[in-house]
Motif scaffolding. Structure first.
Motif, PDB file in Angstrom:
ATOM      1  N   MET A   1       4.022   6.052  -7.364  1.00  0.00           N
ATOM      2  CA  MET A   1       2.689   5.463  -7.391  1.00  0.00           C
ATOM      3  C   MET A   1       1.957   5.816  -8.686  1.00  0.00           C
ATOM      4  N   LYS A   2       2.069   7.064  -9.115  1.00  0.00           N
ATOM      5  CA  LYS A   2       1.449   7.448 -10.381  1.00  0.00           C
ATOM      6  C   LYS A   2       2.018   6.623 -11.531  1.00  0.00           C
ATOM      7  N   LYS A   3       3.331   6.431 -11.535  1.00  0.00           N
ATOM      8  CA  LYS A   3       3.990   5.670 -12.601  1.00  0.00           C
ATOM      9  C   LYS A   3       3.549   4.212 -12.588  1.00  0.00           C
ATOM     10  N   GLN A   4       3.313   3.644 -11.416  1.00  0.00           N
ATOM     11  CA  GLN A   4       2.878   2.259 -11.310  1.00  0.00           C
ATOM     12  C   GLN A   4       1.408   2.077 -11.696  1.00  0.00           C
ATOM     13  N   PHE A   5       0.548   3.028 -11.319  1.00  0.00           N
ATOM     14  CA  PHE A   5      -0.880   2.899 -11.571  1.00  0.00           C
ATOM     15  C   PHE A   5      -1.270   3.231 -13.014  1.00  0.00           C
ATOM     16  N   ARG A   6      -0.549   4.145 -13.650  1.00  0.00           N
ATOM     17  CA  ARG A   6      -0.943   4.611 -14.984  1.00  0.00           C
ATOM     18  C   ARG A   6      -1.078   3.479 -16.005  1.00  0.00           C
TER      19      ARG A   6
ATOM     20  N   ILE B   1       0.062  -1.638  -3.774  1.00  0.00           N
ATOM     21  CA  ILE B   1      -0.215  -1.005  -2.490  1.00  0.00           C
ATOM     22  C   ILE B   1       0.310  -1.868  -1.349  1.00  0.00           C
ATOM     23  N   ASP B   2       0.060  -3.171  -1.427  1.00  0.00           N
ATOM     24  CA  ASP B   2       0.542  -4.085  -0.383  1.00  0.00           C
ATOM     25  C   ASP B   2       2.068  -4.062  -0.278  1.00  0.00           C
ATOM     26  N   ASP B   3       2.748  -3.973  -1.419  1.00  0.00           N
ATOM     27  CA  ASP B   3       4.212  -3.913  -1.423  1.00  0.00           C
ATOM     28  C   ASP B   3       4.706  -2.634  -0.747  1.00  0.00           C
ATOM     29  N   LEU B   4       4.030  -1.524  -0.996  1.00  0.00           N
ATOM     30  CA  LEU B   4       4.416  -0.262  -0.347  1.00  0.00           C
ATOM     31  C   LEU B   4       4.214  -0.332   1.165  1.00  0.00           C
ATOM     32  N   VAL B   5       3.172  -1.016   1.608  1.00  0.00           N
ATOM     33  CA  VAL B   5       2.944  -1.188   3.047  1.00  0.00           C
ATOM     34  C   VAL B   5       4.013  -2.102   3.634  1.00  0.00           C
ATOM     35  N   THR B   6       4.294  -3.215   2.948  1.00  0.00           N
ATOM     36  CA  THR B   6       5.300  -4.172   3.426  1.00  0.00           C
ATOM     37  C   THR B   6       6.669  -3.514   3.566  1.00  0.00           C
ATOM     38  N   ASN B   7       7.016  -2.650   2.623  1.00  0.00           N
ATOM     39  CA  ASN B   7       8.318  -1.976   2.644  1.00  0.00           C
ATOM     40  C   ASN B   7       8.301  -0.675   3.436  1.00  0.00           C
ATOM     41  N   GLU B   8       7.224  -0.455   4.186  1.00  0.00           N
ATOM     42  CA  GLU B   8       7.081   0.687   5.087  1.00  0.00           C
ATOM     43  C   GLU B   8       7.198   2.042   4.392  1.00  0.00           C
ATOM     44  N   ALA B   9       6.652   2.115   3.181  1.00  0.00           N
ATOM     45  CA  ALA B   9       6.608   3.393   2.479  1.00  0.00           C
ATOM     46  C   ALA B   9       5.324   4.143   2.794  1.00  0.00           C
ATOM     47  N   ILE B  10       4.221   3.392   3.028  1.00  0.00           N
ATOM     48  CA  ILE B  10       2.938   3.999   3.372  1.00  0.00           C
ATOM     49  C   ILE B  10       2.287   3.186   4.489  1.00  0.00           C
ATOM     50  N   THR B  11       1.305   3.806   5.132  1.00  0.00           N
ATOM     51  CA  THR B  11       0.500   3.095   6.127  1.00  0.00           C
ATOM     52  C   THR B  11      -0.972   3.416   5.869  1.00  0.00           C
ATOM     53  N   ASP B  12      -1.840   2.629   6.425  1.00  0.00           N
ATOM     54  CA  ASP B  12      -3.292   2.835   6.360  1.00  0.00           C
ATOM     55  C   ASP B  12      -3.828   3.082   4.945  1.00  0.00           C
ATOM     56  N   PRO B  13      -3.490   2.231   3.974  1.00  0.00           N
ATOM     57  CA  PRO B  13      -4.012   2.471   2.621  1.00  0.00           C
ATOM     58  C   PRO B  13      -5.499   2.166   2.540  1.00  0.00           C
TER      59      PRO B  13
ATOM     60  N   VAL C   1      -6.270   6.511  -0.786  1.00  0.00           N
ATOM     61  CA  VAL C   1      -5.932   7.333   0.378  1.00  0.00           C
ATOM     62  C   VAL C   1      -4.946   6.550   1.234  1.00  0.00           C
ATOM     63  N   PHE C   2      -3.891   7.212   1.696  1.00  0.00           N
ATOM     64  CA  PHE C   2      -2.898   6.559   2.545  1.00  0.00           C
ATOM     65  C   PHE C   2      -2.230   7.600   3.415  1.00  0.00           C
TER      66      PHE C   2
END
Length: 159
Positions: A54-59, A86-98, A130-131
């Protein structure tokens, strides 16, 4: 099985041969714990890797806003660029409740929630992402801070 679980609770990683449905018997890493004895979600290798990703993607997105005006229009565009990640991470079930906590919906200085006018006029903008991670469902907060004056970006983790 009980012996392996006892070792896992001692934060030891083991390479075991496991019979899987799809690949038959394969060697795999059991439990994926880091070498640090922690009681939070960062004891899992996958969570450490997730935050680094996430840090690498946001920077690069954040750094592209150094020369932009530090005002709500820019903050909204920043949010809209980060949202697909963020939506991609939710879709791929890496995070929830972003939850992206920033002032992207503000339209005046009076509507600021996380930032303040004095810092913004100095070129600083603060965002929190926050997630919940999937492994332990524990809240993780990434603080992203842009400082246009010093051309620096900081990303810190709070859990």
């Amino acid at each position: 099985y009980d012996d392996i679980n006892d070792l896992a609770h001692s934060y030891l990683n083991l390479i075991v041969v496991k019979d899987t449905k799809s690949s038959g018997k394969v060697a795999m890493l059991w439990h994926n714990f880091t070498s640090q004895v922690k009681q939070d979600s960062f004891r899992f290798i996958s969570n450490v890797r997730l935050v680094l990703y996430m840090k690498k993607q946001f920077r690069p997105i954040i750094e592209s806003y150094f020369e932009e005006p530090n005002i709500w229009g820019s903050w909204k565009r920043l949010y809209l660029e980060a949202k697909p990640i963020i939506d991609d991470l939710v879709t791929n079930e890496a995070i929830t409740d972003p939850n992206w906590i920033g002032d992207q919906d503000a339209t005046s200085w009076d509507e600021l929630q996380l930032n303040n006018e004095a810092d913004c006029r100095q070129g600083k903008y603060h965002v929190q992402c926050v997630f919940k991670d999937v492994a332990t469902m524990q809240d993780i907060t990434i603080d992203l801070i842009i400082d246009s004056a010093s051309k620096s970006v900081s990303a810190t983790i709070n859990d």
